[in-house]
Design a protein around this motif. Structure first.
Motif, PDB file in Angstrom:
ATOM      1  N   SER A   1     -39.752   7.192 -24.276  1.00  0.00           N
ATOM      2  CA  SER A   1     -39.277   6.818 -22.941  1.00  0.00           C
ATOM      3  C   SER A   1     -37.773   7.021 -22.790  1.00  0.00           C
ATOM      4  O   SER A   1     -37.204   6.683 -21.762  1.00  0.00           O
ATOM      5  N   HIS A   2     -37.139   7.590 -23.798  1.00  0.00           N
ATOM      6  CA  HIS A   2     -35.687   7.816 -23.783  1.00  0.00           C
ATOM      7  C   HIS A   2     -35.428   9.324 -23.751  1.00  0.00           C
ATOM      8  O   HIS A   2     -35.579  10.010 -24.758  1.00  0.00           O
ATOM      9  N   PRO A   3     -35.064   9.885 -22.590  1.00  0.00           N
ATOM     10  CA  PRO A   3     -34.866  11.340 -22.518  1.00  0.00           C
ATOM     11  C   PRO A   3     -33.694  11.801 -23.381  1.00  0.00           C
ATOM     12  O   PRO A   3     -32.730  11.075 -23.575  1.00  0.00           O
TER      13      PRO A   3
ATOM     14  N   HIS B   1     -38.688  14.423 -22.722  1.00  0.00           N
ATOM     15  CA  HIS B   1     -39.066  13.047 -22.404  1.00  0.00           C
ATOM     16  C   HIS B   1     -40.578  12.917 -22.505  1.00  0.00           C
ATOM     17  O   HIS B   1     -41.308  13.728 -21.929  1.00  0.00           O
ATOM     18  N   ASP B   2     -41.031  11.940 -23.241  1.00  0.00           N
ATOM     19  CA  ASP B   2     -42.460  11.659 -23.396  1.00  0.00           C
ATOM     20  C   ASP B   2     -43.246  12.895 -23.805  1.00  0.00           C
ATOM     21  O   ASP B   2     -44.276  13.225 -23.234  1.00  0.00           O
TER      22      ASP B   2
END
Length: 173
Positions: free
Chosen positions: A22-24, A158-159
């Motif tokens: 969840s942290h780009p 991301h993700d």
């Protein structure tokens, strides 16, 4: 005041992976001269460390390319934009052919492979290696910078997917 939800009863390693999904993160392609020719991989772990001297850090994990990059004295860190997404995908896939005639690349006189399409290419000397678990954290001093600015949107990971950044949100201050 915001309250944090209780953590699920998952192992901390799984929670760590979930948190970082969840942290780009920005995307880079790191290349080096290997014993049998050029090697490269996609990385989302590149971080600015210091300006004086200009220093960055990144980590590599497993695989032939990663082991050759971890052992290299110098590397090229190519900061990728959205218009390089196919190149990024190629270097993210260990089975994909790299450094083909279809790619716009060259060997620099110092031996490192340069991907000419990258918006920024930073030639770096590795100054520190720290094995951590199955990874190696590398710190590198930047000795040369080449730019090829195209106005491309930023590319982030991301993700487990690549995304572009379109909306600008003003910073405070």
């Amino acid at each position: 005041m915001t309250q944090h939800k209780p953590l699920p009863s998952e192992p901390i390693g799984e929670l760590f992976r979930t948190a970082f999904r969840s942290h780009p993160a920005g995307v880079a392609i790191i290349t080096a001269a290997g014993p049998e020719g050029p090697v490269g991989l996609t990385a989302s772990s590149v971080a600015s460390v210091a300006v004086d001297p200009p220093t960055l850090a990144f980590s590599v994990t497993g695989g032939r390319s990663a082991s050759h990059i971890a052992a290299a004295q110098t590397v090229m860190v190519h900061l990728a934009g959205a218009d390089q997404v196919e190149l990024v995908r190629t270097f993210a896939n260990p089975a994909a052919p790299r450094f083909t005639g279809d790619m716009d690349w060259e060997l620099l006189p110092t031996g490192e492979p340069l991907l000419r399409d990258a918006g920024w290419a930073l030639r770096c000397e590795i100054v520190h290696r720290a094995p951590l678990g199955g990874s190696v954290l590398l710190a590198a001093t930047v000795v040369d910078i080449r730019s090829n600015l195209s106005g491309s949107a930023p590319l982030v990971y991301h993700d487990r997917e690549f995304h572009t950044v379109f909306e600008r949100v003003p910073a405070l201050g």
